[in-house]
Design a protein around this motif. Sequence first.
Motif, PDB file in Angstrom:
ATOM      1  N   LYS A  74       0.827  -1.208   0.000  1.00 58.10           N
ATOM      2  CA  LYS A  74       0.000   0.000   0.000  1.00 58.10           C
ATOM      3  C   LYS A  74       0.864   1.263   0.000  1.00 58.10           C
ATOM      4  N   HIS A  76       4.207   1.556  -0.959  1.00 60.05           N
ATOM      5  CA  HIS A  76       5.294   1.718  -1.929  1.00 60.05           C
ATOM      6  C   HIS A  76       4.955   1.330  -3.369  1.00 60.05           C
ATOM      7  N   ILE A  77       3.734   0.937  -3.657  1.00 60.47           N
ATOM      8  CA  ILE A  77       3.431   0.447  -5.002  1.00 60.47           C
ATOM      9  C   ILE A  77       3.673   1.509  -6.072  1.00 60.47           C
ATOM     10  N   TYR A  78       3.544   2.773  -5.720  1.00 62.75           N
ATOM     11  CA  TYR A  78       3.726   3.850  -6.699  1.00 62.75           C
ATOM     12  C   TYR A  78       5.179   3.993  -7.139  1.00 62.75           C
ATOM     13  N   GLU A  79       6.105   3.340  -6.438  1.00 61.56           N
ATOM     14  CA  GLU A  79       7.527   3.504  -6.727  1.00 61.56           C
ATOM     15  C   GLU A  79       8.064   2.500  -7.744  1.00 61.56           C
ATOM     16  N   SER A  82       4.790  -0.709 -13.768  1.00 60.91           N
ATOM     17  CA  SER A  82       3.475  -1.349 -13.820  1.00 60.91           C
ATOM     18  C   SER A  82       3.586  -2.871 -13.823  1.00 60.91           C
ATOM     19  N   ALA A  85       4.449  -3.802 -10.259  1.00 67.60           N
ATOM     20  CA  ALA A  85       3.268  -3.599  -9.426  1.00 67.60           C
ATOM     21  C   ALA A  85       2.268  -4.736  -9.617  1.00 67.60           C
ATOM     22  N   GLU A 170      -7.201   0.201  -4.850  1.00 64.46           N
ATOM     23  CA  GLU A 170      -6.203   1.262  -4.724  1.00 64.46           C
ATOM     24  C   GLU A 170      -4.929   0.933  -5.501  1.00 64.46           C
ATOM     25  N   TYR A 171      -4.775  -0.332  -5.911  1.00 59.30           N
ATOM     26  CA  TYR A 171      -3.623  -0.715  -6.724  1.00 59.30           C
ATOM     27  C   TYR A 171      -3.889  -0.538  -8.216  1.00 59.30           C
ATOM     28  N   PRO A 173      -4.521   1.907 -10.323  1.00 57.86           N
ATOM     29  CA  PRO A 173      -3.811   2.897 -11.147  1.00 57.86           C
ATOM     30  C   PRO A 173      -2.373   2.506 -11.486  1.00 57.86           C
ATOM     31  N   TYR A 174      -1.825   1.511 -10.785  1.00 60.84           N
ATOM     32  CA  TYR A 174      -0.407   1.191 -10.923  1.00 60.84           C
ATOM     33  C   TYR A 174      -0.136  -0.119 -11.658  1.00 60.84           C
TER      34      TYR A 174
END
Length: 245
Positions: A74, A76-79, A82, A85, A170-171, A173-174
């Motif tokens: 939750k 660090h997934i944006y780092e 794709s 992720a 919430e995941y 977008p990644y």
Amino acid sequence: MKFKSTTLATILALVVTLQSGVVYASVDQSTVSVAISNVATVPTTTSRANLVYNKFLILVKQPDKLTEANTFLKTHIYEVSSSQASLMTLRLENAQRAALHAWEDKFYAGSVQEKIATIYKDHDDFTRLMGRTKDSNLRKLFQGSLDRGYKIEIAEGTFFPVIDYEGYKEYSPYVMKDIKSYIDIMAIESAVIPSRDAGLMISWQEVSNRALTQEAFVKQYPKSNRTINVTYLYQLCDQCNLRTE
């Protein structure tokens, strides 16, 4: 169009099977999307992404670190890329399923079922239940379930944890497109299960809509890591004679 009749008990089996992990492929043995032919050779983009990805793998491989793995993803997934992720999301799902049966046993121990029944109200979640009891053991069970990414479900008067696929949104977008679509399908299935206590919980039109969405996924993403899972869900619906004529 009209719908054929079906056995509602068989519909309920859809949700149970999805949570059991019977048909789920390992992310090490299949593909995440059409664009990735082998997950073992997924390219990484930056040293930071590599660091995050590898640290998550260490956590998620340890059964007693599921809470930490859930929180880490939750945060660090944006780092990561794709593709990374997507792999991380699927590995978390695998870990949640692997731990589910042992965690579910805690709900059947001692007088846990009776205690939950005295405080449970329709559409309750673990957070509401924690606010309604002072029993430290119950609160620990509820918090542990929540931290591991589970939600509470009830069928025929029995309470048990299931994977909370709404939380996976919430995941979205990644991750890659096929995994985003898979999350959407599973979130719908877990948000309102097709059947409960021998009663159909959704309209026949909704049953048809879900089946069409599942069929579209299989056709659009034939090489996705989760195509087998969605195909199985679709076939179960077909066995229930829930297709339109």
